[in-house]
Design an enzyme around this catalytic site. Structure first.
Site, mmCIF file in Angstrom:
data_model
loop_
_atom_site.group_PDB
_atom_site.id
_atom_site.type_symbol
_atom_site.label_atom_id
_atom_site.label_comp_id
_atom_site.label_asym_id
_atom_site.label_seq_id
_atom_site.Cartn_x
_atom_site.Cartn_y
_atom_site.Cartn_z
ATOM 1 N N GLU A 261 -1.195 -2.084 0.356
ATOM 2 C CA GLU A 261 -1.677 -0.542 -0.630
ATOM 3 C C GLU A 261 -1.192 -1.482 -1.662
ATOM 4 O OE1 GLU A 261 -1.620 2.703 0.999
ATOM 5 O OE2 GLU A 261 -2.134 2.137 3.340
ATOM 6 N N ARG B 38 -0.615 4.336 9.055
ATOM 7 C CA ARG B 38 0.325 3.798 8.558
ATOM 8 C C ARG B 38 -0.833 1.990 8.605
ATOM 9 N NH1 ARG B 38 1.413 7.066 5.381
ATOM 10 N NH2 ARG B 38 2.717 7.672 4.598
ATOM 11 N N HIS C 142 -7.095 5.151 1.761
ATOM 12 C CA HIS C 142 -5.948 5.980 2.056
ATOM 13 C C HIS C 142 -5.912 7.968 1.153
ATOM 14 C CE1 HIS C 142 -1.305 5.685 3.211
ATOM 15 N NE2 HIS C 142 -1.844 6.641 3.155
#
Length: 315
Positions: free
Chosen positions: A263, A234, A281
């Site tokens: 993000e 993360r 991602h």
């Protein structure tokens, strides 16, 4: 009658179709007025589906008085208000196992791409520089085989990644809050110490408050000018400002990142740097794995409403 569920964001097509077949699905993201939409359906909604990135906040959960279960598409649960779910007795599931190998494979992909500068070499050829410069002019890159790797978080993904490292003849050590019985890899209980011992530091740990800012300026300095940070965990695990500064001033050699602090907003400074490999991602982003994740969301909801239990409950 079919149970009513709230779908917070779109999922993969196979999951959307299966959810529509088994449930009455209320699509939150399509509502022009989310508040009015929730007010109209709140008394009927018994389940919710979301993603690990989007999660489900406490205030939304509290607006659904009959909510029994939350099924998340992804492993991470840091965006779901688990405390509120526990207090209300709401079951929560995620999609572990089905993406373990995929994320581990992608972590190795990033490590190799950074070490061998694959994106940069690709750009070199596309620009015509190879044709202009001729053979054997591209700068030499770094070796992976036989190097030392430190893994932060030796859960399922971390252990799968460690197995890949062994295939490359790498020396594996890891950091976590406590040793794991039966694990053959060397455990280091100080992250700065581990970073100072390895060539590559790979993050596969969970997100959330427990690991927020775990990789800070001191860790990056210990990893050093010849070190590489790889993150498939993360963005919150890394102090992003410290990472940018370390890469800019040469304190850290390189980074390969699939996740970010905010993000989908990636700092312009990271985008501008040549010693960084960036991905959107997508560590679990294959047709096969995302399809399996979507099916597991559906299966968890069906199991809950059919049998009162979850297949992959979050502890």
């Amino acid at each position: 009658m079919k149970p009513d569920i709230l779908l917070a964001v779109p999922l993969i097509d196979n999951a959307m179709a299966a959810l529509d077949d088994a449930f009455i699905v209320h699509r939150l993201w399509q509502a022009p007025d989310g508040g009015a939409f929730l007010a109209a359906i709140a008394g009927r909604v018994r389940g919710a589906a979301t993603t690990g990135a989007t999660g489900l906040k406490g205030d939304l959960i509290e607006r659904l008085p009959r909510l029994e279960v939350v099924a998340s598409y992804g492993v991470g649960t840091d965006a779901i208000d688990l405390a509120t779910c526990r207090r209300r007795g709401i079951g929560v599931s995620n999609t572990p196992d089905v993406l373990t190998a995929e994320v581990a494979d992608f972590a190795m992909t990033l490590l190799l791409a950074s070490a061998r500068r694959v994106p940069q070499a690709d750009a070199y050829v596309r620009r015509g520089d190879y044709e202009r410069d001729g053979k054997d002019q591209y700068p030499l890159t770094r070796r992976v085989r036989g190097k030392k790797v430190g893994i932060v978080g030796l859960g399922q993904i971390g252990q799968a990644f460690a197995g890949l490292c062994l295939a490359f003849g790498m020396d594996v050590a890891w950091y976590g809050p406590r040793p794991k019985p039966g694990v053959p890899y060397r455990h280091v209980d100080d992250l700065v110490q581990l970073a100072g011992q390895v060539d590559y530091l790979v993050l596969t740990c969970k997100g959330g408050a427990e690991t927020a800012g775990l990789v800070d300026a001191a860790v990056l300095e210990a990893l050093g000018a010849k070190g590489t940070l790889v993150n498939v965990a993360r963005g919150s695990v890394v102090d992003e400002a410290a990472l940018v500064a370390a890469l800019q001033d040469g304190t850290l050699g390189a980074a390969a990142l699939d996740v970010y602090a905010d993000e989908p907003n990636v700092p312009a400074a990271l985008i501008a740097m040549d010693n960084v490999v960036l991905q959107p991602h997508v560590a679990s982003g294959t047709v096969e794995t995302r399809g399996a994740m979507g099916q597991l969301v559906v299966d968890n909801l069906k199991s809950w409403f059919g049998h009162g239990r979850l297949l992959t409950p979050v502890a």
